[in-house]
Design a protein around this motif. Sequence first.
Motif, PDB file in Angstrom:
ATOM      1  N   UNK A   9       0.306  45.526-121.610  1.00  0.00           N
ATOM      2  CA  UNK A   9       1.777  44.784-121.478  1.00  0.00           C
ATOM      3  C   UNK A   9       2.865  45.538-121.206  1.00  0.00           C
ATOM      4  N   UNK A  10       3.838  44.892-120.728  1.00  0.00           N
ATOM      5  CA  UNK A  10       5.239  45.467-120.576  1.00  0.00           C
ATOM      6  C   UNK A  10       5.627  46.115-121.769  1.00  0.00           C
ATOM      7  N   UNK A  11       6.633  47.174-121.425  1.00  0.00           N
ATOM      8  CA  UNK A  11       7.130  47.996-122.717  1.00  0.00           C
ATOM      9  C   UNK A  11       8.025  46.904-123.103  1.00  0.00           C
ATOM     10  N   UNK A  12       8.436  45.920-122.604  1.00  0.00           N
ATOM     11  CA  UNK A  12       9.421  45.070-123.153  1.00  0.00           C
ATOM     12  C   UNK A  12       8.989  44.017-123.893  1.00  0.00           C
ATOM     13  N   UNK A  13       7.664  43.963-124.044  1.00  0.00           N
ATOM     14  CA  UNK A  13       6.921  43.140-124.917  1.00  0.00           C
ATOM     15  C   UNK A  13       7.388  43.424-126.323  1.00  0.00           C
ATOM     16  N   UNK A  14       7.812  44.577-126.799  1.00  0.00           N
ATOM     17  CA  UNK A  14       8.379  44.669-127.984  1.00  0.00           C
ATOM     18  C   UNK A  14       9.669  44.172-128.390  1.00  0.00           C
ATOM     19  N   UNK A  15      10.560  43.748-127.280  1.00  0.00           N
ATOM     20  CA  UNK A  15      11.685  42.659-127.419  1.00  0.00           C
ATOM     21  C   UNK A  15      11.201  41.346-127.684  1.00  0.00           C
ATOM     22  N   UNK A  16      10.134  40.798-127.206  1.00  0.00           N
ATOM     23  CA  UNK A  16       9.632  39.584-127.211  1.00  0.00           C
ATOM     24  C   UNK A  16       9.095  39.397-128.591  1.00  0.00           C
ATOM     25  N   UNK A  17       8.522  40.435-128.987  1.00  0.00           N
ATOM     26  CA  UNK A  17       7.661  40.286-130.296  1.00  0.00           C
ATOM     27  C   UNK A  17       8.841  40.381-131.510  1.00  0.00           C
ATOM     28  N   UNK A  18      10.226  41.215-131.243  1.00  0.00           N
ATOM     29  CA  UNK A  18      10.997  40.974-132.177  1.00  0.00           C
ATOM     30  C   UNK A  18      11.798  39.829-132.340  1.00  0.00           C
ATOM     31  N   UNK A  19      12.000  39.031-131.407  1.00  0.00           N
ATOM     32  CA  UNK A  19      12.381  37.623-131.338  1.00  0.00           C
ATOM     33  C   UNK A  19      11.459  36.674-132.222  1.00  0.00           C
ATOM     34  N   UNK A  20      10.323  36.705-131.786  1.00  0.00           N
ATOM     35  CA  UNK A  20       9.372  35.905-132.522  1.00  0.00           C
ATOM     36  C   UNK A  20       9.249  36.312-134.063  1.00  0.00           C
ATOM     37  N   UNK A  21       9.295  37.415-134.516  1.00  0.00           N
ATOM     38  CA  UNK A  21       9.336  37.775-135.973  1.00  0.00           C
ATOM     39  C   UNK A  21      10.841  37.203-136.396  1.00  0.00           C
TER      40      UNK A  21
END
Length: 208
Positions: free
Chosen positions: A74-86
């Motif tokens: 995954x892209x490193x920016x996956x963490x930013x997507x995950x943060x928004x979903x949480x």
Amino acid sequence: MLCPDLEQATAAIIAVGRAFDARNWAPATSGNYSIRLADGRVAITVSGRHKGRLTSDDVMTVDLDGRALDGKKPSAETALHAMLYRRFPEVGSVLHSHSPASVGMTRALRGATGWTVAGHELMKAWPGVGTHDHAVTLPIVDNSQDMAVIAAAIDPLLVAAGDPPAYFIRGHGLYGWGRDIAEAERVVEATEWLIEAERAERAFRSMA
């Protein structure tokens, strides 16, 4: 309603990638797009792929902490997507565009922690906005190669701005989200248009 399966999510992500690429919002391999699946997984673009030429192999699944579930990278920016979903349980899709207008605007607004827009009819494309007679501030956070730094910086800015449906990373681009990918695409498209409209207004004022 959340996307029922990976196949449907993949098709939607591929379509958005082609649309964004056609608008010059996804140059080179920039940007990333994701959809929350009904089973709790997240379908997201694989790292380093050109978004205008995506295939089914270019979409992978991660959990809500951004960890790969199928061996792909995954892209490193996956963490930013995950943060928004949480943070937003109702959000079903997150899209990251990388247009010249959004990058240029945030670089020009040095030191600003937000971009405020008011009076535009197209603001009603954003969820929860029912009139042009309104002002919305979209946060701007400084760029970093450490996604945890960005996530920590953006959270209080979202709270202060009343949880708008988008934010900017300075010099990097726009993140927009919605209950499904269609709403997320409307948010991004409206925001990109509003940047252009504000720029055009300033140009015309300089001619007056």
